[in-house]
Scaffold this motif. Structure first.
Motif, PDB file in Angstrom:
ATOM      1  N   ASP A  76       0.836  -1.200   0.000  1.00 35.99           N
ATOM      2  CA  ASP A  76       0.000   0.000   0.000  1.00 35.99           C
ATOM      3  C   ASP A  76       0.875   1.256   0.000  1.00 35.99           C
ATOM      4  OD1 ASP A  76       0.887   0.395   2.620  1.00 35.99           O
ATOM      5  OD2 ASP A  76      -1.036  -0.102   3.540  1.00 35.99           O
ATOM      6  N   GLU A  77       0.237   2.400   0.141  1.00 37.93           N
ATOM      7  CA  GLU A  77       0.952   3.676   0.096  1.00 37.93           C
ATOM      8  C   GLU A  77       1.936   3.855   1.250  1.00 37.93           C
ATOM      9  OE1 GLU A  77      -2.967   4.244   2.250  1.00 37.93           O
ATOM     10  OE2 GLU A  77      -2.356   3.283   0.379  1.00 37.93           O
ATOM     11  N   HIS A  78       1.812   3.034   2.294  1.00 42.00           N
ATOM     12  CA  HIS A  78       2.739   3.080   3.437  1.00 42.00           C
ATOM     13  C   HIS A  78       3.781   1.971   3.360  1.00 42.00           C
ATOM     14  CE1 HIS A  78       0.120   6.075   5.200  1.00 42.00           C
ATOM     15  NE2 HIS A  78      -0.901   5.246   5.042  1.00 42.00           N
ATOM     16  N   ASN A  79       3.830   1.310   2.214  1.00 39.73           N
ATOM     17  CA  ASN A  79       4.754   0.202   1.950  1.00 39.73           C
ATOM     18  C   ASN A  79       4.457  -1.037   2.793  1.00 39.73           C
ATOM     19  OD1 ASN A  79       6.789  -0.795   0.278  1.00 39.73           O
ATOM     20  ND2 ASN A  79       8.352  -0.458   1.840  1.00 39.73           N
ATOM     21  N   HIS A  80       3.219  -1.162   3.278  1.00 41.63           N
ATOM     22  CA  HIS A  80       2.786  -2.359   4.002  1.00 41.63           C
ATOM     23  C   HIS A  80       2.277  -3.375   2.987  1.00 41.63           C
ATOM     24  CE1 HIS A  80       1.999   0.651   7.405  1.00 41.63           C
ATOM     25  NE2 HIS A  80       3.101  -0.025   7.712  1.00 41.63           N
ATOM     26  N   ARG A  81       2.552  -4.634   3.251  1.00 44.62           N
ATOM     27  CA  ARG A  81       2.048  -5.690   2.379  1.00 44.62           C
ATOM     28  C   ARG A  81       0.524  -5.712   2.430  1.00 44.62           C
ATOM     29  NH1 ARG A  81       6.430  -8.071   5.216  1.00 44.62           N
ATOM     30  NH2 ARG A  81       8.060  -8.801   3.812  1.00 44.62           N
ATOM     31  N   VAL A  82      -0.081  -5.893   1.264  1.00 49.20           N
ATOM     32  CA  VAL A  82      -1.527  -6.084   1.174  1.00 49.20           C
ATOM     33  C   VAL A  82      -1.785  -7.254   0.234  1.00 49.20           C
ATOM     34  CG1 VAL A  82      -2.219  -3.718   1.749  1.00 49.20           C
ATOM     35  CG2 VAL A  82      -1.713  -4.300  -0.630  1.00 49.20           C
ATOM     36  N   PHE A  83      -2.892  -7.916   0.455  1.00 47.68           N
ATOM     37  CA  PHE A  83      -3.176  -9.163  -0.241  1.00 47.68           C
ATOM     38  C   PHE A  83      -4.560  -9.123  -0.859  1.00 47.68           C
ATOM     39  CE2 PHE A  83      -0.324  -9.805   3.275  1.00 47.68           C
ATOM     40  CZ  PHE A  83       0.710 -10.518   2.701  1.00 47.68           C
ATOM     41  N   ALA A  84      -4.634  -9.508  -2.122  1.00 46.91           N
ATOM     42  CA  ALA A  84      -5.912  -9.646  -2.808  1.00 46.91           C
ATOM     43  C   ALA A  84      -6.477 -11.034  -2.506  1.00 46.91           C
ATOM     44  CB  ALA A  84      -5.715  -9.464  -4.319  1.00 46.91           C
ATOM     45  N   GLU A  85      -7.712 -11.243  -2.899  1.00 47.28           N
ATOM     46  CA  GLU A  85      -8.364 -12.537  -2.660  1.00 47.28           C
ATOM     47  C   GLU A  85      -7.563 -13.685  -3.262  1.00 47.28           C
ATOM     48  OE1 GLU A  85     -10.764 -14.520  -0.522  1.00 47.28           O
ATOM     49  OE2 GLU A  85     -11.385 -12.434  -0.734  1.00 47.28           O
ATOM     50  N   HIS A  86      -7.005 -13.495  -4.466  1.00 43.47           N
ATOM     51  CA  HIS A  86      -6.217 -14.568  -5.086  1.00 43.47           C
ATOM     52  C   HIS A  86      -4.944 -14.854  -4.281  1.00 43.47           C
ATOM     53  CE1 HIS A  86      -4.276 -11.071  -7.045  1.00 43.47           C
ATOM     54  NE2 HIS A  86      -3.207 -11.833  -7.039  1.00 43.47           N
ATOM     55  N   ASP A  87      -4.392 -13.826  -3.625  1.00 41.96           N
ATOM     56  CA  ASP A  87      -3.236 -14.053  -2.753  1.00 41.96           C
ATOM     57  C   ASP A  87      -3.628 -14.908  -1.546  1.00 41.96           C
ATOM     58  OD1 ASP A  87      -1.395 -12.395  -4.241  1.00 41.96           O
ATOM     59  OD2 ASP A  87      -2.326 -10.635  -3.303  1.00 41.96           O
ATOM     60  N   ILE A  88      -4.793 -14.628  -0.998  1.00 41.11           N
ATOM     61  CA  ILE A  88      -5.290 -15.397   0.155  1.00 41.11           C
ATOM     62  C   ILE A  88      -5.434 -16.865  -0.235  1.00 41.11           C
ATOM     63  CG2 ILE A  88      -7.222 -15.700   1.763  1.00 41.11           C
ATOM     64  CD1 ILE A  88      -5.568 -13.125   2.281  1.00 41.11           C
ATOM     65  N   ALA A  89      -6.005 -17.111  -1.412  1.00 41.63           N
ATOM     66  CA  ALA A  89      -6.150 -18.495  -1.886  1.00 41.63           C
ATOM     67  C   ALA A  89      -4.778 -19.135  -2.074  1.00 41.63           C
ATOM     68  CB  ALA A  89      -6.945 -18.526  -3.190  1.00 41.63           C
TER      69      ALA A  89
END
Length: 141
Positions: A43-56
């Motif tokens: 994200d804009e703070h350089n934190h990892r974020v995950f989409a639904e396909h990443d969760i799968a």
């Protein structure tokens, strides 16, 4: 919460990804650092974020780990997945080997359970007076 990339994509934080996958934070961070989650976003703070396909995908990684794949094997599996459809035969071979190992382990577990069940029946019979007690360790004089 990070902004979604479009109306259909909801992005999850590390904590939410852990909750959804059942993986602990340290393990997920390790998997990310090892390159086991390709195309991961930040994200804009350089934190990892995950989409639904990443969760799968992460859920699948957890299954692969429980199937006995080591980190090096998981990295190879990821490489093969990134290659695409042409790597399916090698991925199938990897999974076949793990399946065979799991079946052998299952046989061992079933044999161990059968041993315990037999011992429990013997102990029940001894306690109920149906069978005299004999020990393989103790000798009677």
């Amino acid at each position: 919460m990070p902004a979604a990339t479009n109306d259909h994509d909801h992005l999850f934080t590390m904590k939410q990804a852990c909750e959804r996958t059942g993986m602990n934070y340290e393990a997920l961070k390790f998997y990310c650092n090892e390159g086991l989650v390709p195309g991961m976003q930040r994200d804009e703070h350089n934190h990892r974020v995950f989409a639904e396909h990443d969760i799968a995908w992460i859920t699948g990684l957890g299954c692969l780990r429980r199937c006995g794949l080591g980190i090096a094997e998981m990295k190879r599996y990821v490489e093969l997945c990134v290659i695409g459809e042409s790597s399916i035969p090698e991925r199938k071979r990897m999974l076949d080997e793990k399946r065979d190992a799991l079946l052998a382990k299952l046989q061992e577990v079933n044999e161990s359970i059968a041993y315990i069940d037999n011992k429990q029946r013997l102990y029940d019979d001894v306690l109920a007076g149906r069978t005299p007690y004999r020990s393989n360790l103790l000798t009677t004089s």
